[in-house]
Scaffold this active site. Sequence first.
Site, PDB file in Angstrom:
ATOM      1  N   LEU A 152      -5.250   5.286   9.130  1.00  0.00           N
ATOM      2  CA  LEU A 152      -6.107   6.401   8.734  1.00  0.00           C
ATOM      3  C   LEU A 152      -6.500   7.256   9.944  1.00  0.00           C
ATOM      4  O   LEU A 152      -6.748   8.447   9.800  1.00  0.00           O
ATOM      5  CB  LEU A 152      -7.348   5.887   8.007  1.00  0.00           C
ATOM      6  CG  LEU A 152      -7.076   5.211   6.658  1.00  0.00           C
ATOM      7  CD1 LEU A 152      -8.381   4.754   6.018  1.00  0.00           C
ATOM      8  CD2 LEU A 152      -6.312   6.135   5.723  1.00  0.00           C
ATOM      9  N   GLU A 153      -6.525   6.659  11.126  1.00  0.00           N
ATOM     10  CA  GLU A 153      -6.783   7.436  12.343  1.00  0.00           C
ATOM     11  C   GLU A 153      -5.720   8.520  12.507  1.00  0.00           C
ATOM     12  O   GLU A 153      -6.026   9.650  12.904  1.00  0.00           O
ATOM     13  CB  GLU A 153      -6.786   6.518  13.576  1.00  0.00           C
ATOM     14  CG  GLU A 153      -7.940   5.543  13.628  1.00  0.00           C
ATOM     15  CD  GLU A 153      -7.707   4.236  12.873  1.00  0.00           C
ATOM     16  OE1 GLU A 153      -8.485   3.294  13.080  1.00  0.00           O
ATOM     17  OE2 GLU A 153      -6.742   4.146  12.066  1.00  0.00           O
ATOM     18  N   LYS A 205     -10.955   4.347   2.243  1.00  0.00           N
ATOM     19  CA  LYS A 205     -10.007   3.706   1.335  1.00  0.00           C
ATOM     20  C   LYS A 205     -10.848   2.930   0.324  1.00  0.00           C
ATOM     21  O   LYS A 205     -11.579   2.006   0.673  1.00  0.00           O
ATOM     22  CB  LYS A 205      -9.088   2.756   2.109  1.00  0.00           C
ATOM     23  CG  LYS A 205      -7.999   2.131   1.258  1.00  0.00           C
ATOM     24  CD  LYS A 205      -7.119   1.181   2.079  1.00  0.00           C
ATOM     25  CE  LYS A 205      -6.285   1.944   3.073  1.00  0.00           C
ATOM     26  NZ  LYS A 205      -5.227   1.112   3.688  1.00  0.00           N
ATOM     27  N   GLU A 218       0.832  -1.215   0.000  1.00  0.00           N
ATOM     28  CA  GLU A 218       0.000   0.000   0.000  1.00  0.00           C
ATOM     29  C   GLU A 218       0.862   1.259   0.000  1.00  0.00           C
ATOM     30  O   GLU A 218       0.508   2.267  -0.614  1.00  0.00           O
ATOM     31  CB  GLU A 218      -0.905   0.030   1.232  1.00  0.00           C
ATOM     32  CG  GLU A 218      -1.973  -1.048   1.251  1.00  0.00           C
ATOM     33  CD  GLU A 218      -2.762  -1.014   2.539  1.00  0.00           C
ATOM     34  OE1 GLU A 218      -3.929  -0.576   2.483  1.00  0.00           O
ATOM     35  OE2 GLU A 218      -2.229  -1.408   3.591  1.00  0.00           O
ATOM     36  N   TYR A 262     -13.581  27.014   2.129  1.00  0.00           N
ATOM     37  CA  TYR A 262     -13.410  25.606   1.794  1.00  0.00           C
ATOM     38  C   TYR A 262     -12.315  25.358   0.769  1.00  0.00           C
ATOM     39  O   TYR A 262     -11.817  24.246   0.667  1.00  0.00           O
ATOM     40  CB  TYR A 262     -14.713  24.897   1.425  1.00  0.00           C
ATOM     41  CG  TYR A 262     -15.612  25.587   0.437  1.00  0.00           C
ATOM     42  CD1 TYR A 262     -15.349  25.564  -0.915  1.00  0.00           C
ATOM     43  CD2 TYR A 262     -16.757  26.232   0.878  1.00  0.00           C
ATOM     44  CE1 TYR A 262     -16.197  26.172  -1.808  1.00  0.00           C
ATOM     45  CE2 TYR A 262     -17.613  26.855  -0.019  1.00  0.00           C
ATOM     46  CZ  TYR A 262     -17.326  26.827  -1.354  1.00  0.00           C
ATOM     47  OH  TYR A 262     -18.161  27.431  -2.250  1.00  0.00           O
TER      48      TYR A 262
END
Length: 123
Positions: free
Chosen positions: A75-76, A102, A25, A57
Amino acid sequence: MVHIDGFVFIKQMHFHAFHGVMEQERKVGGEYAVDVKMKANLSKAIKTDVVADTIDYSVVYQIVKKVMEVPSALLEHVAGRMAESLFASFPQTKEIGIRITKINPPMGADCQGAGVEMSFSNG
């Protein structure tokens, strides 16, 4: 002036990034979708019609993009770095919701994605 809380959000920002626990990955990367929702007092922006009085934004997107460019195993961890950067850039923000998906994760499952959805509070 009336106090008006509201949300500024961006849905489905797409990135090719190199996050993951597996070595593969981090080498080839994968596709990700990111949603960000930020709660803040928007009373001033309602009156002034000036972008400096709200959460821009386009700046949020640039922050998210920059964070997504730095590989992480979890991802945390990515979401935490993202929230930290967003709070630093927009101190008027009270809460931030972040969802990182993901797309087609390498786990042998037929699914549309896997990821994290986290809430952060300022203060």
